[in-house]
Design a protein around this motif. Structure first.
Motif, PDB file in Angstrom:
ATOM      1  N   UNK A 165      -2.264   0.032  -0.342  1.00  0.00           N
ATOM      2  CA  UNK A 165      -2.829   1.488  -1.054  1.00  0.00           C
ATOM      3  C   UNK A 165      -3.520   2.146   0.285  1.00  0.00           C
ATOM      4  N   UNK A 166      -3.114   3.287   0.586  1.00  0.00           N
ATOM      5  CA  UNK A 166      -3.879   4.010   1.536  1.00  0.00           C
ATOM      6  C   UNK A 166      -4.665   4.983   0.826  1.00  0.00           C
ATOM      7  N   UNK A 167      -5.851   5.450   1.275  1.00  0.00           N
ATOM      8  CA  UNK A 167      -6.795   6.278   0.525  1.00  0.00           C
ATOM      9  C   UNK A 167      -7.292   5.723  -0.919  1.00  0.00           C
ATOM     10  N   UNK A 168      -7.977   6.413  -1.809  1.00  0.00           N
ATOM     11  CA  UNK A 168      -8.146   5.869  -3.120  1.00  0.00           C
ATOM     12  C   UNK A 168      -7.097   5.621  -4.178  1.00  0.00           C
ATOM     13  N   UNK A 169      -6.041   6.360  -3.926  1.00  0.00           N
ATOM     14  CA  UNK A 169      -5.119   6.489  -4.920  1.00  0.00           C
ATOM     15  C   UNK A 169      -4.229   4.980  -4.903  1.00  0.00           C
ATOM     16  N   UNK A 170      -3.907   4.563  -6.009  1.00  0.00           N
ATOM     17  CA  UNK A 170      -2.836   3.492  -6.187  1.00  0.00           C
ATOM     18  C   UNK A 170      -1.590   3.895  -5.859  1.00  0.00           C
ATOM     19  N   UNK A 171      -0.794   3.350  -5.124  1.00  0.00           N
ATOM     20  CA  UNK A 171       0.398   3.597  -4.593  1.00  0.00           C
ATOM     21  C   UNK A 171       1.431   3.212  -5.893  1.00  0.00           C
ATOM     22  N   UNK A 172       2.514   3.833  -5.613  1.00  0.00           N
ATOM     23  CA  UNK A 172       3.531   3.740  -6.796  1.00  0.00           C
ATOM     24  C   UNK A 172       3.936   2.151  -7.155  1.00  0.00           C
ATOM     25  N   UNK A 173       3.831   1.189  -5.999  1.00  0.00           N
ATOM     26  CA  UNK A 173       4.265  -0.105  -6.210  1.00  0.00           C
ATOM     27  C   UNK A 173       2.936  -0.769  -6.968  1.00  0.00           C
ATOM     28  N   UNK A 176       3.085   0.117 -10.404  1.00  0.00           N
ATOM     29  CA  UNK A 176       4.114  -0.729 -11.219  1.00  0.00           C
ATOM     30  C   UNK A 176       3.635  -2.080 -11.461  1.00  0.00           C
ATOM     31  N   UNK A 177       3.017  -2.639 -10.817  1.00  0.00           N
ATOM     32  CA  UNK A 177       2.382  -4.025 -11.009  1.00  0.00           C
ATOM     33  C   UNK A 177       1.263  -3.946 -11.881  1.00  0.00           C
ATOM     34  N   UNK A 178       0.540  -2.936 -11.927  1.00  0.00           N
ATOM     35  CA  UNK A 178      -0.316  -3.082 -13.034  1.00  0.00           C
ATOM     36  C   UNK A 178      -0.018  -2.646 -14.253  1.00  0.00           C
ATOM     37  N   UNK A 179       1.287  -1.688 -14.404  1.00  0.00           N
ATOM     38  CA  UNK A 179       1.833  -1.428 -15.721  1.00  0.00           C
ATOM     39  C   UNK A 179       2.315  -2.854 -16.333  1.00  0.00           C
ATOM     40  N   UNK A 180       2.837  -3.719 -15.389  1.00  0.00           N
ATOM     41  CA  UNK A 180       3.609  -5.143 -15.997  1.00  0.00           C
ATOM     42  C   UNK A 180       2.605  -6.261 -16.191  1.00  0.00           C
ATOM     43  N   UNK A 181       1.167  -5.671 -16.143  1.00  0.00           N
ATOM     44  CA  UNK A 181       0.266  -6.680 -16.376  1.00  0.00           C
ATOM     45  C   UNK A 181       0.331  -7.237 -17.916  1.00  0.00           C
ATOM     46  N   UNK A 182      -0.026  -8.490 -18.161  1.00  0.00           N
ATOM     47  CA  UNK A 182      -0.196  -9.101 -19.720  1.00  0.00           C
ATOM     48  C   UNK A 182      -1.320  -9.766 -19.967  1.00  0.00           C
ATOM     49  N   UNK A 183      -1.923  -9.732 -20.967  1.00  0.00           N
ATOM     50  CA  UNK A 183      -3.241 -10.578 -21.275  1.00  0.00           C
ATOM     51  C   UNK A 183      -3.056 -11.874 -20.834  1.00  0.00           C
TER      52      UNK A 183
END
Length: 212
Positions: A165-173, A176-183
């Motif tokens: 990631x460049x800068x403070x914002x999360x990249x789209x990739x 996507x990884x964070x959205x797919x996280x599970x407990x």
């Protein structure tokens, strides 16, 4: 009045309002930080005017009445002296204060309000993440740090997947990884670099968060 008539006559006397005094204080701490505009109060009384000088400072510039900005680049100590200025222009030292010189403390990363002091993050919370921030936790210094780059990693299908990631914002990739996280899964935020008001970006601590 003389015989009921008001008359003007020469009249004068000398007086002093208190003893001439001076003060020097760092409004944040008794420390001058490198690569930072240190706010200094340096004032005095009992003279028509005052000024301040600093030995060990890179610069000392006047900001307002009794207020200065002190900058330092290196060294261990600096001394600020306040002078009272008489009407004839002569100067008298009325205050002196020694300051320690230190490097700015490093900030730490924070995501959705969760910092390095935490080891877990709620799944509903982390999926709302948009950016990574940097903070000086527990410090009285009012300094803004900005994240310049970082890497997000997760374990996906038994393999480590990472997104830069460049800068403070999360990249789209990364999003996507964070959205797919599970407990029970883990989120790794590493190779984090942050920049202060002056100087270059520097590496700061990483984060490992277990999703609950």
């Amino acid at each position: 009045k003389e015989k009921g008539i008001k008359k003007w006559k020469p009249w004068k006397f000398n007086y002093s309002v208190g003893t001439p005094t001076g003060t020097v204080a760092n409004s944040e701490m008794n420390v001058l930080y490198m690569q930072y505009d240190n706010q200094i109060m340096a004032s005095g009384s009992g003279y028509p005017a005052t000024d301040a000088t600093c030995s060990g400072c890179s610069s000392l510039s006047k900001k307002g009445d009794g207020q200065y900005i002190a900058t330092v680049r290196s060294g261990k100590k600096a001394t600020i002296v306040v002078h009272g200025i008489s009407q004839d222009g002569s100067k008298t030292e009325i205050a002196r204060q020694e300051f320690r010189i230190k490097r700015l403390p490093d900030p730490t990363p924070k995501i959705v309000g969760v910092g390095v002091e935490s080891s877990t993050v709620k799944i509903g919370k982390i999926k709302q993440a948009k950016k990574l921030l940097a903070e000086l936790k527990g410090s009285p210094l009012n300094i803004k740090f900005s994240i310049t780059k970082f890497t997000v990693s997760v374990v996906k299908n038994g393999q480590v997947a990472e997104a830069k990631c460049s800068g403070e914002r999360l990249s789209s990739k990364a999003l996507g990884y964070i959205k797919g996280l599970k407990k029970g899964g883990k989120l790794y935020i590493e190779d984090v670099y942050a920049k202060g008001p002056k100087g270059k970006a520097k590496k700061i601590p990483s984060m490992i968060l277990k999703v609950i």
